[in-house]
Design a protein around this motif. Structure first.
Motif, PDB file in Angstrom:
ATOM      1  N   VAL A  41     -21.326  54.730   5.286  1.00 46.09           N
ATOM      2  CA  VAL A  41     -22.620  54.430   4.664  1.00 46.09           C
ATOM      3  C   VAL A  41     -23.524  53.549   5.518  1.00 46.09           C
ATOM      4  CG1 VAL A  41     -21.711  54.696   2.332  1.00 46.09           C
ATOM      5  CG2 VAL A  41     -21.705  52.436   3.403  1.00 46.09           C
ATOM      6  N   SER A  42     -22.984  52.892   6.536  1.00 45.34           N
ATOM      7  CA  SER A  42     -23.802  51.987   7.342  1.00 45.34           C
ATOM      8  C   SER A  42     -24.797  52.766   8.183  1.00 45.34           C
ATOM      9  CB  SER A  42     -22.910  51.138   8.256  1.00 45.34           C
ATOM     10  OG  SER A  42     -23.695  50.313   9.103  1.00 45.34           O
ATOM     11  N   GLU A  43     -26.024  52.240   8.280  1.00 48.46           N
ATOM     12  CA  GLU A  43     -27.059  52.888   9.075  1.00 48.46           C
ATOM     13  C   GLU A  43     -26.924  52.578  10.556  1.00 48.46           C
ATOM     14  OE1 GLU A  43     -30.482  51.171   7.307  1.00 48.46           O
ATOM     15  OE2 GLU A  43     -30.494  49.424   8.629  1.00 48.46           O
ATOM     16  N   ILE A  81     -27.376  48.409   5.462  1.00 45.66           N
ATOM     17  CA  ILE A  81     -28.192  49.468   4.879  1.00 45.66           C
ATOM     18  C   ILE A  81     -29.554  48.865   4.557  1.00 45.66           C
ATOM     19  CG2 ILE A  81     -28.433  51.155   3.024  1.00 45.66           C
ATOM     20  CD1 ILE A  81     -25.425  50.904   2.529  1.00 45.66           C
ATOM     21  N   GLN A 178     -20.516  60.372   2.917  1.00 39.64           N
ATOM     22  CA  GLN A 178     -21.564  59.384   2.704  1.00 39.64           C
ATOM     23  C   GLN A 178     -22.031  59.349   1.263  1.00 39.64           C
ATOM     24  OE1 GLN A 178     -25.532  60.068   4.446  1.00 39.64           O
ATOM     25  NE2 GLN A 178     -25.351  58.027   5.385  1.00 39.64           N
ATOM     26  N   ASP A 179     -22.102  60.514   0.611  1.00 39.26           N
ATOM     27  CA  ASP A 179     -22.588  60.533  -0.767  1.00 39.26           C
ATOM     28  C   ASP A 179     -21.635  59.835  -1.723  1.00 39.26           C
ATOM     29  OD1 ASP A 179     -20.808  62.702  -0.264  1.00 39.26           O
ATOM     30  OD2 ASP A 179     -21.465  63.698  -2.091  1.00 39.26           O
ATOM     31  N   GLY A 181     -19.730  57.172  -0.901  1.00 45.70           N
ATOM     32  CA  GLY A 181     -19.998  55.752  -0.707  1.00 45.70           C
ATOM     33  C   GLY A 181     -21.300  55.322  -1.351  1.00 45.70           C
ATOM     34  N   ARG A 182     -22.324  56.176  -1.232  1.00 47.07           N
ATOM     35  CA  ARG A 182     -23.619  55.879  -1.858  1.00 47.07           C
ATOM     36  C   ARG A 182     -23.483  55.739  -3.359  1.00 47.07           C
ATOM     37  NH1 ARG A 182     -26.762  61.037  -2.172  1.00 47.07           N
ATOM     38  NH2 ARG A 182     -25.252  61.229  -3.879  1.00 47.07           N
TER      39      ARG A 182
END
Length: 204
Positions: A41-43, A81, A178-179, A181-182
């Protein structure tokens, strides 16, 4: 002479606004997927403090059922994020081994809440994380990491096994996605927003 200037709204100052920072912990036992979730999830490329498991860890770190586990977090994982220019979420992944638990008291300072990851094959390794946040009154959600998309217990079975309070959200999914974690982070945000404001906090 008009001293006002409509191009410079009052209270803006000369520089860009300093973004507000939100701190969230990613916790759980050894090998449940904390480093994986932060990375998903980290950008930015997450800061990791991993070391290879060696013969010295035999009898110290319980790697039963973790045949693919070759590294371990020895300090913390760190990710970021940016929600919008004035709000940034910082993620701190805690070490899972018992010998590093002394760090948790420092990591928890300033945290608004936590995501506790569990592995249905080894539910017992996450009991300490749940007890830690419950004893401190820190809001948390539970994420059941379905490795390779497979879980051998239902959400109800996991909730019962962990003796979770009915108000603790529980979600299931593969945290490599990712979804997933989001959705865990959004569930935590919803939980935080649903809690009553402390006495004396101004409304609005």
């Amino acid at each position: 002479m008009d001293s006002g200037n409509s191009d410079h709204p009052a209270g803006r100052g000369d520089g860009p606004a300093t973004p507000s920072a939100v701190k969230i912990l990613i916790a759980g036992g050894f090998g449940v997927g904390k480093t994986t979730l932060v990375g998903a999830v980290s950008e930015v490329s997450p800061l990791r403090t991993e070391e290879y498991l060696t013969q010295a860890s035999v009898g110290v770190d319980d790697i039963e059922g973790l045949t693919d586990k070759s590294t371990t977090t020895v300090a913390l994982d760190f990710g970021r994020i940016t929600i919008h220019p004035e709000l940034v979420v910082y993620l701190f992944g805690t070490p899972g081994q018992e010998r590093f638990w002394f760090m948790w008291n420092d990591l928890v300072n300033g945290a608004l809440g936590a995501v506790v990851l569990v592995d249905t094959r080894r539910l017992d390794v996450s009991f300490a994380s749940i007890d830690f946040f419950e004893s401190r009154g820190i809001p948390f959600v539970v994420g059941v990491n379905c490795f390779h998309g497979h879980c051998d217990r239902t959400a109800e079975e996991v909730r019962e096994a962990l003796d979770l309070d009915p108000g603790v959200p529980l979600l299931m999914g593969d945290v490599r996605r990712q979804d997933v974690g989001r959705d865990l982070l959004l569930a935590l945000v919803d939980l935080l927003l649903s809690r009553p404001a402390p006495v004396g906090t101004p409304a609005g």
